[in-house]
Design a protein around this motif. Structure first.
Motif, PDB file in Angstrom:
ATOM      1  N   TYR A 440      14.499  65.262  -1.643  1.00 26.20           N
ATOM      2  CA  TYR A 440      14.237  65.636  -0.258  1.00 26.20           C
ATOM      3  C   TYR A 440      12.728  65.543   0.001  1.00 26.20           C
ATOM      4  N   PRO A 441      12.234  65.040   1.099  1.00 29.85           N
ATOM      5  CA  PRO A 441      12.928  64.622   2.315  1.00 29.85           C
ATOM      6  C   PRO A 441      13.218  63.112   2.393  1.00 29.85           C
ATOM      7  N   VAL A 442      13.117  62.425   1.249  1.00 29.56           N
ATOM      8  CA  VAL A 442      13.479  60.999   1.284  1.00 29.56           C
ATOM      9  C   VAL A 442      14.992  60.892   1.425  1.00 29.56           C
ATOM     10  N   VAL A 443      15.698  61.660   0.604  1.00 23.48           N
ATOM     11  CA  VAL A 443      17.156  61.727   0.694  1.00 23.48           C
ATOM     12  C   VAL A 443      17.569  63.177   0.558  1.00 23.48           C
ATOM     13  N   PRO A 444      18.193  63.783   1.557  1.00 21.87           N
ATOM     14  CA  PRO A 444      18.516  63.273   2.882  1.00 21.87           C
ATOM     15  C   PRO A 444      17.235  62.928   3.653  1.00 21.87           C
ATOM     16  N   PHE A 445      17.290  61.855   4.386  1.00 21.85           N
ATOM     17  CA  PHE A 445      16.092  61.312   5.013  1.00 21.85           C
ATOM     18  C   PHE A 445      15.672  62.152   6.221  1.00 21.85           C
ATOM     19  N   SER A 478      29.075  73.447   5.442  1.00 28.99           N
ATOM     20  CA  SER A 478      30.377  73.542   6.095  1.00 28.99           C
ATOM     21  C   SER A 478      31.514  73.056   5.220  1.00 28.99           C
ATOM     22  N   GLY A 479      31.221  72.979   3.938  1.00 30.93           N
ATOM     23  CA  GLY A 479      32.260  72.490   3.041  1.00 30.93           C
ATOM     24  C   GLY A 479      32.327  70.978   3.046  1.00 30.93           C
ATOM     25  N   GLU A 480      31.622  70.363   3.978  1.00 31.24           N
ATOM     26  CA  GLU A 480      31.560  68.910   4.018  1.00 31.24           C
ATOM     27  C   GLU A 480      30.283  68.512   3.321  1.00 31.24           C
ATOM     28  N   GLU A 481      30.361  67.418   2.617  1.00 28.33           N
ATOM     29  CA  GLU A 481      29.145  66.976   1.939  1.00 28.33           C
ATOM     30  C   GLU A 481      28.435  65.974   2.818  1.00 28.33           C
ATOM     31  N   LYS A 482      27.342  66.418   3.394  1.00 24.71           N
ATOM     32  CA  LYS A 482      26.537  65.503   4.206  1.00 24.71           C
ATOM     33  C   LYS A 482      25.506  64.873   3.296  1.00 24.71           C
TER      34      LYS A 482
ATOM     35  N   MET B   1      38.394  58.773  -0.827  1.00 26.12           N
ATOM     36  CA  MET B   1      37.020  59.163  -1.169  1.00 26.12           C
ATOM     37  C   MET B   1      36.453  60.021  -0.035  1.00 26.12           C
ATOM     38  N   LYS B   2      36.035  61.217  -0.362  1.00 27.63           N
ATOM     39  CA  LYS B   2      35.592  62.107   0.702  1.00 27.63           C
ATOM     40  C   LYS B   2      34.067  62.235   0.696  1.00 27.63           C
ATOM     41  N   PHE B   3      33.447  61.721   1.698  1.00 28.58           N
ATOM     42  CA  PHE B   3      32.025  61.944   1.871  1.00 28.58           C
ATOM     43  C   PHE B   3      31.707  61.756   3.345  1.00 28.58           C
ATOM     44  N   PHE B   4      30.581  62.290   3.752  1.00 28.14           N
ATOM     45  CA  PHE B   4      30.195  62.175   5.156  1.00 28.14           C
ATOM     46  C   PHE B   4      28.763  61.670   5.249  1.00 28.14           C
ATOM     47  N   ILE B   5      28.535  60.868   6.264  1.00 24.68           N
ATOM     48  CA  ILE B   5      27.178  60.344   6.438  1.00 24.68           C
ATOM     49  C   ILE B   5      26.681  60.680   7.845  1.00 24.68           C
ATOM     50  N   SER B   6      25.368  60.715   7.960  1.00 23.85           N
ATOM     51  CA  SER B   6      24.811  60.985   9.280  1.00 23.85           C
ATOM     52  C   SER B   6      24.765  59.668  10.067  1.00 23.85           C
ATOM     53  N   LYS B   7      24.507  59.806  11.362  1.00 21.47           N
ATOM     54  CA  LYS B   7      24.434  58.626  12.234  1.00 21.47           C
ATOM     55  C   LYS B   7      23.334  57.677  11.755  1.00 21.47           C
ATOM     56  N   ASN B   8      22.192  58.253  11.362  1.00 15.66           N
ATOM     57  CA  ASN B   8      21.071  57.421  10.907  1.00 15.66           C
ATOM     58  C   ASN B   8      21.418  56.655   9.634  1.00 15.66           C
ATOM     59  N   GLN B   9      22.099  57.346   8.715  1.00 16.34           N
ATOM     60  CA  GLN B   9      22.492  56.673   7.477  1.00 16.34           C
ATOM     61  C   GLN B   9      23.476  55.546   7.756  1.00 16.34           C
ATOM     62  N   PHE B  10      24.352  55.807   8.705  1.00 20.26           N
ATOM     63  CA  PHE B  10      25.352  54.810   9.083  1.00 20.26           C
ATOM     64  C   PHE B  10      24.668  53.548   9.607  1.00 20.26           C
ATOM     65  N   PHE B  11      23.738  53.729  10.539  1.00 22.38           N
ATOM     66  CA  PHE B  11      23.077  52.559  11.125  1.00 22.38           C
ATOM     67  C   PHE B  11      22.123  51.884  10.121  1.00 22.38           C
ATOM     68  N   TYR B 185      33.103  52.236   8.059  1.00 22.17           N
ATOM     69  CA  TYR B 185      32.251  53.403   7.786  1.00 22.17           C
ATOM     70  C   TYR B 185      32.155  54.370   8.973  1.00 22.17           C
ATOM     71  N   ARG B 186      32.602  53.925  10.137  1.00 25.60           N
ATOM     72  CA  ARG B 186      32.495  54.788  11.328  1.00 25.60           C
ATOM     73  C   ARG B 186      33.257  56.097  11.131  1.00 25.60           C
ATOM     74  N   THR B 187      34.366  56.039  10.416  1.00 25.97           N
ATOM     75  CA  THR B 187      35.182  57.251  10.220  1.00 25.97           C
ATOM     76  C   THR B 187      34.495  58.270   9.304  1.00 25.97           C
ATOM     77  N   PHE B 188      33.480  57.805   8.550  1.00 21.28           N
ATOM     78  CA  PHE B 188      32.782  58.728   7.644  1.00 21.28           C
ATOM     79  C   PHE B 188      31.602  59.434   8.321  1.00 21.28           C
ATOM     80  N   VAL B 189      31.290  59.028   9.544  1.00 24.11           N
ATOM     81  CA  VAL B 189      30.158  59.652  10.236  1.00 24.11           C
ATOM     82  C   VAL B 189      30.544  61.083  10.645  1.00 24.11           C
ATOM     83  N   LEU B 190      29.631  61.987  10.434  1.00 17.83           N
ATOM     84  CA  LEU B 190      29.890  63.401  10.755  1.00 17.83           C
ATOM     85  C   LEU B 190      30.390  63.546  12.189  1.00 17.83           C
ATOM     86  N   LYS B 191      31.380  64.360  12.340  1.00 15.00           N
ATOM     87  CA  LYS B 191      31.992  64.531  13.679  1.00 15.00           C
ATOM     88  C   LYS B 191      30.964  65.089  14.669  1.00 15.00           C
TER      89      LYS B 191
END
Lengths: 483, 344
Positions: A440-445, A478-482, B1-11, B185-191
């Motif tokens: 951090y802060p490179v990843v998560p960016f 939130s239990g989700e891995e961001k 496979m369960k993971f989530f990405i941010s909008k920035n990571q997606f793009f 990958y759109r489905t993996f973007v955080l809601k």
């Protein structure tokens, strides 16, 4: 197990029994003492107590007993409880003086152990120019007091745990209740609970149990001997772990960049602090890549150099009978030997070794044609760059990492360095410190946090100070891995 | 496979995958097809690309494919990766390692990809961050060529025929290869992170500007005749620059590009692995070993048999099939089925 009633019948039997428990150790004192209306046996290690202090305390307790006070044995340094042999062993081993009142079956503890501690001097591995110059010592209580005197708040919580089954070494973890991240705290508690070892001798020993990836070359917990550093980390919501008899303290969770911060950044002026921090981060690149870069150029990509420089380098390298990798290796290992020798020797001799090694051997090795003078310059700059890093652990890590890069460069040139860099990057992304992202802060960016990492910003804007760990930025909320 | 990405990571991921290997090579075929009007054709292509992304965003939830299509997509991406690997090897042998055996270069890249792919998914998804400091470097390198640009090279305009427009658009669309990953990958973007028209516009402007600058630089630097004999004009521009402290800027650039391409390859292999996880029952590590063994062998075959131009052509048509025709077909069918189900 002998029958308890039989043992308690007489002083002789009890005395023999206690001596058996401690294998008749020479420094064990088991002695009958006067006690009004009872038979009393004093039990203590002479090596762990001060006779005069114990006598004084004992006199005070006996007076309280004679005065028929209800809690006659309870003073700030003593207490009374029912006698049990297991407790007796534990207390005596800790350095307490124990008095067994045979007829009333009570145990009086006087907790005034005496052990040799050095003064809280500035740690030699973390010296600073400005700011406080005290450091931790080999006592848990003294170390906690050094922290408490800086943080005079009730929110500073100290928790004690015994993790080793045989040596019963106490460990304390500290945090600020209002600042700490609950997830991190429970992670620390969980990991401490899971430790299964017979003995624990140092912070490094404990770090093996607490780190997320033991085989990584990168330290995932920060170690320090500076109370001011501990306090600033506690204020950031981190957890601090102290091991008894060790002046080294563990701090977590940390990020890669927190190893490049020094208390000097904050004790000096804003611009000066920022400049030196930038210099340190730049030193990371030179410390790892410079010898590899030079080897790649000399071995594969001579055409990168401008013509004039190319001539100088070529004439210098042409005299050397073996590949640049071996040349670099000889010098790097020589520097490591000099460093290791100067660490082990007393200070004045250590300095001499530095001069002999650095100047005499350096000059002789070039004159003998074993290495080129440009390689000496490259390796010297690399060594200086690695010593700039404030953390001794990160310093050793960086020194170690340059070898695989040198090897990759000698085999594949820039291609090897590029591949190595990506592998290093993937490894850093993979790393976690107490389950928090290490890079951090490179990843998560978080691009906005970069200025806080690279610059020492003014204290008039407290929220823009670099914080290697921010609880609200936890990934798994939130239990989700961001990612 | 369960993971989530941010909008920035997606793009960022999409940007890396699309630019990856092609950003040094798409310009020559495009300029060959559309001559001086290549930049106009490219702008039109960017507009089409924006519309495509808009439609993706609107209907991505209907894009659900069966196992057969999963295999088809995996095969297509495998071909893409294999072609990229062959191209990386080819470029490195031209610009940096003429004597190194192809197996050594490809082996090193494949091993690296294997290491990345046995790491956590979030590590792979974050790899693109490594490239961020390299963008300014590329533009700084390129800006050194500014005094040599001849702006009249982009004239006269509007001289190409309808057929040339068609071929030009086809070649320009190659710059956006891998765009179908949006749907996956759109489905993996955080809601919690909303992707609106503004976000799509920002993304398309970023990638288009990046490509456009390189295209215009090449158009202005070389004459059309010169371009016919230069396969990687961008690298050549840098090779011709004289700087006091470095003799060959292009060597640095080629390694920046190589790192970029490797990350693209890692992303694509990761995507294939995701599908394999659903489609094959063997353990994941064995599947990845088999996949990487294939990735080691296939590019060597392409290089040995000189099949590179064939696979490149296949990819262009594959791009139209997998990023436009199949998604359109799947989305329409699923929408129709959905409506039927509602009626029932």
């Amino acid at each position: 197990m002998k029958k308890w009633g039989d043992i308690m019948e007489s002083f002789t039997k009890l005395s023999v029994y206690i001596k058996e428990l401690f294998h008749d150790s020479s420094d064990l004192i088991v002695r009958q003492i006067d006690w009004p209306g009872d038979e009393a046996i004093l039990c203590q290690f002479s090596s762990l107590m001060d006779h005069a202090v114990i006598n004084e305390q004992l006199k005070l307790i006996q007076e309280r007993f004679k005065e028929n006070l209800t809690n006659w044995g309870d003073t700030p340094s003593s207490s009374v409880e029912a006698f049990h042999p297991a407790n007796l062993v534990e207390y005596v081993c800790r350095g307490e003086s124990v008095i067994i009142l045979v007829e009333s079956n009570l145990l009086l503890r006087i907790n005034l152990p005496r052990a040799a501690y050095r003064a809280p001097m500035e740690p030699s591995s973390e010296q600073i120019v400005q700011g406080p110059h005290d450091g931790f010592v080999e006592s848990l209580d003294v170390n906690i007091s050094l922290i408490r005197k800086r943080l005079t708040i009730p929110n500073l919580v100290v928790r004690k745990v015994i993790v080793s089954s045989f040596s019963k070494s106490p460990i304390c973890y500290l945090y600020i209740e209002s600042k700490v991240d609950e997830v991190t705290l429970s992670e620390v508690e969980n990991r401490l609970r899971k430790i299964d070892t017979e003995y624990l001798i140092s912070a490094g020993h404990l770090a093996d149990f607490l780190e997320d990836t033991v085989w990584s070359p990168f330290p995932q917990l920060m170690t320090t001997e500076r109370p001011d550093k501990v306090v600033s980390n506690l204020m950031e919501g981190k957890v601090v772990i102290l091991v008894d008899q060790s002046p080294t303290v563990l701090i977590g969770p940390v990020t890669f960049f927190s190893f490049y911060q020094s208390p000097d950044d904050f004790n000096g002026r804003v611009l000066v602090g920022s400049f030196y921090r930038l210099l340190r981060i730049f030193s990371f690149l030179t410390a790892i890549f410079l010898p590899a870069f030079y080897i790649a150029i000399v071995s594969f990509h001579f055409e990168v150099l401008p013509l004039e420089l190319s001539k100088t380098v070529k004439s210098s390298v042409n005299e050397i009978p073996y590949p640049p990798f071996f040349e670099a290796l000889i010098l790097e290992i020589t520097i490591e030997l000099i460093r290791e020798a100067s660490v082990r020797l007393p200070n004045p001799i250590g300095q001499t070794i530095g001069i002999v090694g650095g100047l005499v051997i350096g000059d002789a090795i070039v004159s003998a044609g074993l290495v080129s003078n440009i390689m000496v310059i490259v390796v010297a700059i690399t060594a200086i760059s690695s010593f700039v890093i404030p953390s001794i652990e990160m310093n050793t890590t960086i020194r170690l990492l340059r070898y695989p890069f040198m090897l990759a460069a000698s085999m594949f040139g820039f291609f090897g360095i590029a591949i190595g860099t990506i592998i290093l990057f993937i490894h850093l992304i993979n790393l976690r410190s107490l389950n928090q992202p290490y890079f951090y802060p490179v990843v998560p960016f978080k691009p906005l946090v970069f200025k806080e990492i690279f610059f020492r910003l003014p204290f008039t804007k407290p929220h823009v100070q670099a914080s290697s760990f921010v609880p609200e930025k936890t990934a798994n909320e939130s239990g989700e891995e961001k990612t | 496979m369960k993971f989530f990405i941010s909008k920035n990571q997606f793009f960022l991921g999409l940007f890396v995958v699309q630019t990856g290997s092609v950003f040094i090579s798409f310009q020559t075929p495009l300029i060959e097809a559309a001559s001086q009007d290549a930049w106009i054709v490219f702008i039109v292509c960017c507009v089409i690309q924006f519309i495509q992304l808009y439609l993706y965003e609107r209907y991505y939830s209907y894009f659900k494919i069966n196992k057969f299509l999963q295999w088809m997509y995996s095969a297509y991406w495998l071909l893409l990766v294999v072609t990229f690997l062959a191209y990386i090897q080819k470029s490195l042998s031209v610009w940096a390692f003429p004597l190194t055996p192809p197996s050594v270069i490809i082996g090193a890249v494949v091993l690296l990809s294997f290491y990345a792919n046995i790491s956590r998914p979030e590590s792979v998804m974050n790899l693109g961050v490594l490239l961020l400091p390299l963008f300014p470097l590329i533009f700084i390198f390129l800006s050194l060529a500014t005094p040599d640009l001849v702006w009249t090279n982009v004239f006269p305009m509007g001289n190409i025929t309808l057929k040339e427009w068609g071929i030009g658009l086809k070649e320009a669309k190659f710059a956006f290869i891998g765009t179908e990953l949006y749907l996956f990958y759109r489905t993996f973007v955080l809601k919690s992170e909303k992707i609106d028209v503004k976000s799509l516009m920002k993304f398309i402007l970023t990638i288009s500007t990046f490509y456009f600058i390189t295209l215009v630089f090449i158009l202005m630097f070389f004459s059309l005749e010169e371009l016919k004999i230069i396969p990687e004009p961008l690298v050549y521009i840098l090779k011709s620059q004289e700087v006091t402290f470095i003799e060959r800027l292009d060597l640095f650039f080629i390694f920046i590009w190589m790192a970029w391409s490797i990350i693209t390859v890692v992303y694509l292999i990761f995507t294939i692995s995701m599908f394999m996880k659903k489609a094959i029952t063997k353990t994941m590590t064995i599947k990845k070993v088999i996949l990487h063994a294939l990735l080691f062998v296939l590019p060597l075959i392409i290089i040995a048999q000189e099949l590179f131009n064939i696979t490149r052509d296949l990819l262009i048509y594959g791009h139209f099939l997998f990023s436009m025709i199949i998604p359109l077909f799947v989305i329409v069918i699923n929408m129709w089925r959905g409506k039927n189900a509602e009626k029932a």
